[in-house]
Design a protein around this motif. Structure first.
Motif, PDB file in Angstrom:
ATOM      1  N   HIS A  61      -5.246   5.928  -4.794  1.00  0.00           N
ATOM      2  CA  HIS A  61      -5.969   6.303  -5.847  1.00  0.00           C
ATOM      3  C   HIS A  61      -6.717   7.729  -5.563  1.00  0.00           C
ATOM      4  CE1 HIS A  61      -6.045   2.151  -7.992  1.00  0.00           C
ATOM      5  NE2 HIS A  61      -5.064   3.024  -8.468  1.00  0.00           N
ATOM      6  N   GLN A  62      -6.938   7.826  -4.207  1.00  0.00           N
ATOM      7  CA  GLN A  62      -7.901   8.990  -3.955  1.00  0.00           C
ATOM      8  C   GLN A  62      -6.806  10.302  -4.076  1.00  0.00           C
ATOM      9  OE1 GLN A  62      -9.052   9.551  -0.053  1.00  0.00           O
ATOM     10  NE2 GLN A  62     -10.608  10.951  -0.481  1.00  0.00           N
ATOM     11  N   LEU A  63      -5.719   9.966  -3.399  1.00  0.00           N
ATOM     12  CA  LEU A  63      -4.678  11.161  -3.757  1.00  0.00           C
ATOM     13  C   LEU A  63      -4.238  11.424  -4.787  1.00  0.00           C
ATOM     14  CD1 LEU A  63      -2.648  10.168  -0.343  1.00  0.00           C
ATOM     15  CD2 LEU A  63      -4.296  12.043  -0.439  1.00  0.00           C
ATOM     16  N   ALA A  64      -3.999  10.357  -5.568  1.00  0.00           N
ATOM     17  CA  ALA A  64      -3.792  10.567  -7.062  1.00  0.00           C
ATOM     18  C   ALA A  64      -4.822  11.182  -7.985  1.00  0.00           C
ATOM     19  CB  ALA A  64      -3.250   9.280  -7.860  1.00  0.00           C
ATOM     20  N   GLY A  65      -6.142  10.694  -7.516  1.00  0.00           N
ATOM     21  CA  GLY A  65      -7.061  11.291  -8.229  1.00  0.00           C
ATOM     22  C   GLY A  65      -7.182  12.904  -8.175  1.00  0.00           C
ATOM     23  N   PHE A  66      -7.078  13.469  -6.987  1.00  0.00           N
ATOM     24  CA  PHE A  66      -6.962  14.801  -6.571  1.00  0.00           C
ATOM     25  C   PHE A  66      -5.957  15.369  -7.388  1.00  0.00           C
ATOM     26  CE2 PHE A  66      -8.907  14.090  -2.297  1.00  0.00           C
ATOM     27  CZ  PHE A  66     -10.100  14.424  -2.648  1.00  0.00           C
ATOM     28  N   TYR A  67      -4.788  14.877  -7.308  1.00  0.00           N
ATOM     29  CA  TYR A  67      -3.718  15.338  -8.192  1.00  0.00           C
ATOM     30  C   TYR A  67      -3.729  15.422  -9.619  1.00  0.00           C
ATOM     31  CZ  TYR A  67       0.916  16.050  -9.984  1.00  0.00           C
ATOM     32  OH  TYR A  67       2.199  16.758 -10.657  1.00  0.00           O
ATOM     33  N   LYS A 116      -2.986   8.770   5.481  1.00  0.00           N
ATOM     34  CA  LYS A 116      -3.540   9.618   4.712  1.00  0.00           C
ATOM     35  C   LYS A 116      -4.084  11.078   5.046  1.00  0.00           C
ATOM     36  CE  LYS A 116      -7.580   8.830   2.799  1.00  0.00           C
ATOM     37  NZ  LYS A 116      -8.431   9.962   3.118  1.00  0.00           N
ATOM     38  N   ASP A 117      -4.715  10.883   6.342  1.00  0.00           N
ATOM     39  CA  ASP A 117      -5.533  12.080   6.712  1.00  0.00           C
ATOM     40  C   ASP A 117      -4.552  12.957   7.475  1.00  0.00           C
ATOM     41  OD1 ASP A 117      -7.905  11.043   6.004  1.00  0.00           O
ATOM     42  OD2 ASP A 117      -8.318  10.249   8.035  1.00  0.00           O
ATOM     43  N   SER A 118      -3.259  12.414   7.855  1.00  0.00           N
ATOM     44  CA  SER A 118      -2.232  13.174   8.487  1.00  0.00           C
ATOM     45  C   SER A 118      -1.590  14.101   7.379  1.00  0.00           C
ATOM     46  CB  SER A 118      -1.188  12.355   9.229  1.00  0.00           C
ATOM     47  OG  SER A 118      -1.652  11.838  10.235  1.00  0.00           O
ATOM     48  N   TYR A 119      -1.514  13.544   6.324  1.00  0.00           N
ATOM     49  CA  TYR A 119      -0.678  14.158   4.999  1.00  0.00           C
ATOM     50  C   TYR A 119      -1.813  14.911   4.031  1.00  0.00           C
ATOM     51  CZ  TYR A 119       4.079  12.887   5.891  1.00  0.00           C
ATOM     52  OH  TYR A 119       5.263  13.076   6.088  1.00  0.00           O
ATOM     53  N   PHE A 120      -2.947  14.511   4.234  1.00  0.00           N
ATOM     54  CA  PHE A 120      -3.877  15.273   3.398  1.00  0.00           C
ATOM     55  C   PHE A 120      -5.111  15.908   4.283  1.00  0.00           C
ATOM     56  CE2 PHE A 120      -7.618  16.226   1.030  1.00  0.00           C
ATOM     57  CZ  PHE A 120      -7.293  16.902  -0.149  1.00  0.00           C
TER      58      PHE A 120
END
Length: 355
Positions: free
Chosen positions: A160-166, A235-239
């Motif tokens: 949800h955090q990554l999708a939220g940024f997107y 998550k921290d590796s990719y973002f």
């Protein structure tokens, strides 16, 4: 089954295990898109599949992590990426400039990650409404795959955090032209404290990728309960670095096209080419360092090099003299495996376009 750690094995598995399944899934969605009642929605749905197939092909490489759940994960990745590409077309090429409309459309991407939420009318702020259940079917396909993951609760906050940024990015970048940069800068200021040193346009690029979501879901299919410990690391590796490199390369090759169309391109905001090249090289180095503690790190480093190679092999690069000169420097920076993927990407694109 082991995750590929050498370029030749990776390419063999992509061609035999990934691409045929991706194309089967896309054929199914293309057939459904062709039956959309509204002509504009149908046009954008079909166009997004035809012009952005390589997004699904690239994203689906992460299914190789998922072992015996590979086909399910390909179904998820293709459906989720198809939502992303379809909505990007709707926002890019539509007459609407309404942030409320864009926000509502992109709620579908959050709902796709939340199996217990019922799809709603995502088109309610626009005149085109009748898609024959196309977007809802895409959402439900994603929900079905995720509902079968035992690690869903462990990974959902990160998804949800990554999708939220997107989704935030897609809203801000598609509004009235003179509001785009101020909105993006204000959004960056709200998040700046939690980021490594970067510019507002680099943060926007880091937010515009779906790779972190695909990687987390693929590992969740393979690792189950281990994800409680793994999800934060992934998550921290990719973002931000891997995702940022991915999207900056996308913008790097699209510069001439975006200049003609008047579209927002984050590479335009670097003060000069030297600064842009220094920062792209920095993203390459930081992405490598970020994935050094990942499981299957050789696989992820190959993905990094593969991204560079595939984007730099795009025909658009050859048509832009300045970009072509800079691309050669990036290929040298990416080393032998980058050159391998560049040659492979160059051949694959030309063979596919000639069929």
């Amino acid at each position: 089954m082991t995750v590929p750690s050498r370029p030749l094995k990776l390419m063999a598995e992509i061609y035999t295990k990934v691409l045929p399944e991706v194309h089967r899934e896309l054929k199914r969605w293309k057939e459904k898109a062709s039956k959309i009642p509204d002509p504009e929605l149908r046009k954008q749905a079909l166009s997004s599949i035809e012009s952005k197939t390589f997004h699904c092909e690239g994203g689906a490489i992460y299914s190789l992590i998922a072992e015996d759940k590979r086909k399910d994960i390909i179904a998820f990745i293709v459906a989720y990426q198809t939502i992303s590409d379809y909505l990007d077309n709707l926002c890019d090429r539509s007459t609407s400039l309404d942030p409320e409309d864009f926000r509502c459309l992109h709620r579908s991407m959050l709902h796709a990650l939340t199996p217990d939420v019922k799809p709603e009318n995502y088109y309610r702020y626009r005149s085109q409404q009748q898609d024959g259940g196309y977007l809802e079917a895409l959402v439900q396909t994603c929900q079905k795959v995720l509902s079968e993951l035992t690690a869903l609760k462990s990974i959902q906050p990160a998804l949800h955090q990554l999708a939220g940024f997107y989704c935030d990015l897609q809203v801000h970048k598609h509004v009235v032209r003179d509001q785009r940069v101020p909105r993006l800068m204000e959004w960056f200021q709200k998040n700046k404290a939690h980021l490594p040193e970067m510019s507002w346009y680099e943060f926007a690029a880091c937010s515009g990728s779906t790779l972190g979501i695909f990687c987390i879901v693929a590992y969740a299919a393979a690792r189950g309960d281990e994800m409680k410990l793994l999800v934060g690391k992934i998550k921290d590796s990719y973002f931000p670095w891997v995702q940022g490199l991915h999207i900056l390369m996308d913008y790097f090759v699209d510069q001439e096209e975006d200049r003609i169309e008047g579209d927002l391109n984050f590479c335009f905001y670097y003060p000069n080419d030297q600064e842009m090249m220094d920062r792209l090289k920095h993203f390459i180095e930081e992405a490598d360092a970020a994935i050094d503690t990942m499981p299957d790190k050789n696989f992820h480093k190959m993905i990094n090099r593969g991204l560079l190679g595939i984007y730099l092999a795009d025909r658009k690069v050859a048509k832009q003299r300045n970009v072509r000169v800079l691309a050669r420097k990036l290929i040298r920076k990416s080393g032998g495996s980058g050159l391998f993927f560049f040659v492979n990407g160059w051949l694959y694109r030309r063979i596919r376009q000639s069929i």
